[in-house]
Design an enzyme around this catalytic site. Structure first.
Site, PDB file in Angstrom:
ATOM      1  N   ALA A   1       1.538  -3.485  -6.317  1.00 20.12           N
ATOM      2  CA  ALA A   1       1.953  -4.547  -5.391  1.00 20.12           C
ATOM      3  C   ALA A   1       1.416  -5.910  -5.821  1.00 20.12           C
ATOM      4  O   ALA A   1       2.134  -6.916  -5.778  1.00 20.12           O
ATOM      5  CB  ALA A   1       1.506  -4.226  -3.964  1.00 20.12           C
ATOM      6  N   CYS A   2       0.169  -5.944  -6.263  1.00 16.39           N
ATOM      7  CA  CYS A   2      -0.430  -7.215  -6.679  1.00 16.39           C
ATOM      8  C   CYS A   2       0.226  -7.734  -7.954  1.00 16.39           C
ATOM      9  O   CYS A   2       0.417  -8.945  -8.110  1.00 16.39           O
ATOM     10  CB  CYS A   2      -1.938  -7.064  -6.855  1.00 16.39           C
ATOM     11  SG  CYS A   2      -2.778  -6.691  -5.293  1.00 16.39           S
ATOM     12  N   THR A   3       0.599  -6.841  -8.847  1.00 18.92           N
ATOM     13  CA  THR A   3       1.306  -7.251 -10.061  1.00 18.92           C
ATOM     14  C   THR A   3       2.670  -7.832  -9.704  1.00 18.92           C
ATOM     15  O   THR A   3       3.061  -8.877 -10.227  1.00 18.92           O
ATOM     16  CB  THR A   3       1.449  -6.059 -11.031  1.00 18.92           C
ATOM     17  OG1 THR A   3       0.141  -5.632 -11.419  1.00 18.92           O
ATOM     18  CG2 THR A   3       2.252  -6.440 -12.266  1.00 18.92           C
TER      19      THR A   3
END
Length: 157
Positions: free
Chosen positions: A48-50
């Site tokens: 998700a952060c990527t």
């Protein structure tokens, strides 16, 4: 547990001095006179952060055209941020806040619901900051996917 700060439009953005992915100190005051989009994310190199970080990278041109610079902040160590930036071609500053002092000043660390359990952790959030260093928008507990499109729409208003 200490009460979480909630920043509101018009409030001054809390000052910080953190190391970026190259080990250089970056202060909020260094960006005075520029508009910023600062996003807080839980952990570099997670799916998700990527997705969120790459969407911000893909949107740096329209954001710059509107006068905004992007900064990402996480608890990750400087060397992990360097690997994240290199792996995913992230060209904006990624700042390391390992003790969560800046997260807490912005209200982005505290109790949250994670898959039905109450845990303490990073609350994915984004702040739009004006040239004087004041909060224009404070977006707490946002979803990673599609969030950047929402930010672009807000700054176009």
């Amino acid at each position: 547990m200490t009460e979480r700060v909630i920043l509101e439009p018009g409030m001054p953005a809390p000052e910080f001095a953190l190391l970026d992915q190259d080990g250089a100190e970056r202060k909020l005051s260094d960006f005075r006179g520029e508009k910023l989009v600062i996003f807080f994310y839980p952990q570099a190199m997670t799916p998700a952060c990527t997705t969120e970080a790459c969407e911000f990278q893909e949107s740096t041109a329209p954001l710059a055209a509107a006068g905004y610079r992007v900064i990402g902040i996480s608890r990750d160590a400087v060397d992990k941020l360097r690997r994240f930036a290199d792996r995913d071609g992230l060209e904006y500053p990624l700042l390391s806040d390992p003790d969560t002092a800046v997260h807490r000043a912005y209200g982005t660390f505290g109790e949250k619901n994670s898959y039905g359990r109450i845990v303490e952790g990073v609350i994915r959030s984004t702040f739009i900051i004006d040239e004087a260093g004041n909060i224009e928008r404070a977006l707490y507990n946002i979803k990673a996917t599609g969030h950047v499109a929402r930010v672009l729409k807000m700054i176009a208003e």
